[in-house]
Design a protein around this motif. Structure first.
Motif, short mmCIF file in Angstrom:
data_model
loop_
_atom_site.label_atom_id
_atom_site.label_comp_id
_atom_site.label_asym_id
_atom_site.label_seq_id
_atom_site.Cartn_x
_atom_site.Cartn_y
_atom_site.Cartn_z
N LYS A 148 0.40 -1.12 -0.01
CA LYS A 148 -0.08 0.10 0.33
C LYS A 148 0.69 1.37 0.19
CE LYS A 148 -4.00 -2.01 2.38
NZ LYS A 148 -4.37 -1.89 4.25
N LEU A 149 1.63 1.47 0.75
CA LEU A 149 2.77 2.66 1.01
C LEU A 149 3.66 2.65 -0.62
CD1 LEU A 149 4.28 1.36 4.50
CD2 LEU A 149 3.25 4.09 3.62
N THR B 250 10.15 4.89 -1.40
CA THR B 250 11.37 4.21 -1.81
C THR B 250 11.76 3.21 -1.05
OG1 THR B 250 12.63 6.26 -2.73
CG2 THR B 250 13.66 4.10 -2.66
N ILE B 251 11.73 3.11 0.41
CA ILE B 251 11.47 2.10 0.89
C ILE B 251 11.33 0.95 1.27
CG2 ILE B 251 11.92 1.22 3.19
CD1 ILE B 251 14.35 2.74 2.59
N HIS C 63 1.32 8.05 -3.60
CA HIS C 63 1.90 9.31 -4.36
C HIS C 63 2.24 10.29 -3.17
CE1 HIS C 63 2.09 12.35 -6.92
NE2 HIS C 63 1.65 13.29 -5.77
N ALA C 64 3.38 10.07 -3.26
CA ALA C 64 4.43 10.83 -2.37
C ALA C 64 4.42 12.25 -3.15
CB ALA C 64 6.04 10.43 -2.40
N GLU C 65 4.27 13.03 -2.15
CA GLU C 65 3.88 14.77 -1.95
C GLU C 65 4.76 15.05 -1.41
OE1 GLU C 65 0.18 15.54 0.02
OE2 GLU C 65 -1.40 14.00 -1.63
#
Length: 448
Positions: A384-385, A400-401, A389-391
């Motif tokens: 899920k992570l 990324t991890i 979407h990364a903001e």
């Protein structure tokens, strides 16, 4: 006499209706100071209230055993399934009553609001059903059933206590096992998502000669029988029987990770029970081994009628431990217990390549003598992570991890395949279906 009085006060409870009537009496007395024309109305109201209260007490306590109740429970509960329980109530009063029921369920459920209300006519009985869904295996202690009865007047409640302390065992999910069992018997496993595997050839065991029906393999037509009968006859083959299927369950700390209220160990236990039951229905012999830093339970492979009960009893109280698995001990256990080539389904978990590399030498040794199937778990939270979407910078780092750890799982599958070891990477909720799919594929392709 003292005992009776003590019991009387202990089991007598005041209702909201009683306090409302008392409040009305107080208001009338207060108003009589300002409005003398009320006269004796407050006193009449008060004494009428006292008479009604005494009548209510006589109605509730005039019958010594006005209520009978008992709890209806199964012999055992199924883990992570909806289990039906009930409370039977019988009204022995000559009038209708309102009933409140408290069933003291085990502390593991952490519920303090199991309260039921119902209405019973004279001599009427009811069963109040409710559902419990345990999340852990083990023993669950039930307490008393407490019944609160009020008459049509409704000023007081009388409590009845039915001491029904009992301990129910919570077994691995035998309800799910029965569902798959019925599907396996009727060859309808595809309704649960079990894939139908195309056979590449015939198994070693001939079953019978039968009439040809459209859809049968024309290559299996028995021409000699056809000539004798005057109609098309075909050979029928069945899966090779009496193969040994062992489920090996890792009980180390890697199996303690929770998902959906259950630990990975519970998912592995439920899947093992279902798989071994299906294997026995397919005429294979089922066995079990549990392992951690020391050897756990060992149930030699068999397909007698009592074998499944032995496996359930063995899995009943299994718990995760806090050390790593001793793989050398697992290897020696398998070599000493498994006397012929078997299907070994190893339920464990790997979170990194380094974790696999520590165990890989022993897995390769086991795979030399047996068909090894390693089952480990996909981390759905990481998935899920990785899809979010990364903001900001922190979110990019976390994403990324998560992607790296998810990619490591795929690398583990490839690394095992490189050494001839089959594997299943499954989300916990799909474990049952994926495991049975793989077993049926192995049977169909005659890999064992």
């Amino acid at each position: 006499m003292k005992k009776f009085i003590s019991k009387f006060y202990t089991n007598l409870f005041l209702t909201n209706r009683l306090f409302i009537v008392i409040a009305c009496a107080v208001v009338l007395f207060m108003l009589s100071f300002f409005f003398p024309w009320l006269g004796v109305v407050p006193q009449l109201f008060f004494w009428a209230f006292v008479v009604v209260l005494l009548v209510d007490i006589i109605m509730l306590y005039g019958t010594s055993k006005g209520i009978f109740s008992r709890r209806h429970t199964p012999e055992r509960l199924s883990n992570n399934d909806d289990n039906l329980l009930g409370v039977y109530i019988e009204n022995n009063y000559p009038f209708a009553i309102n009933v409140g029921v408290i069933d003291e369920i085990p502390f593991q459920f952490q519920k303090r609001d199991v309260w039921f209300k119902t209405h019973l006519q004279p001599r009427e009985n009811k069963v109040l059903n409710y559902i419990l869904k345990p999340q852990k295996r083990g023993e669950y202690d039930f307490g008393a059933v407490r019944i609160y009865v009020s008459s049509p007047l409704g000023l007081l409640n009388r409590r009845y206590n039915f001491e029904q302390a009992q301990t129910l065992p919570v077994y691995p999910s035998f309800l799910q096992m029965r569902k798959y069992e019925l599907m396996a018997i009727s060859n309808r496993l595809d309704e649960f998502g079990i894939k139908k595997i195309r056979r590449l050839g015939h198994s070693l065991e001939f079953e019978q000669v039968k009439n040809y029906v459209p859809g049968d393999d024309y290559r299996a037509i028995n021409w000699k029988a056809t000539a004798r009968q005057g109609s098309l006859m075909t050979n029928s083959y069945t899966d090779e029987k009496s193969q040994h299927v062992y489920c090996v369950i890792d009980k180390s700390r890697v199996m303690k990770m929770p998902f959906g209220g259950l630990s990975l160990l519970d998912y592995a236990i439920n899947a093992s029970l279902i798989l071994l039951n299906v294997a026995m229905l397919k005429q294979d012999k089922a066995g079990l081994i549990t392992i951690s830093e020391k050897k756990g339970t060992v149930v030699p492979a068999d397909r007698r009628a009592t074998q499944l009960n032995k496996i359930m009893e063995a899995l009943y109280k299994e718990k995760t431990r806090y050390l790593e698995t001793d793989m050398s001990l697992l290897y020696t256990t398998i070599r000493s217990v498994l006397k012929q080539r078997s299907l070994v389904v190893f339920f464990t978990n790997f979170e990194s390549m380094s974790a696999l590399n520590r165990q890989l030498p022993y897995l390769k040794r086991i795979a030399k003598f047996h068909l090894l199937l390693v089952v480990f778990f996909e981390n759905t939270e990481l998935k899920k992570l990785s899809e979010e979407h990364a903001e900001d910078l922190e979110a990019i780092y976390i994403k990324t991890i998560a992607e790296k750890m998810a990619f490591d799982k795929k690398l583990i599958v490839k690394e095992l395949a490189k050494h001839g070891i089959q594997s299943i990477l499954s989300a916990p909720q799909n474990l049952n279906v994926n495991t049975i799919n793989k077993y049926l594929e192995i049977k169909a392709r005659q890999k064992l």
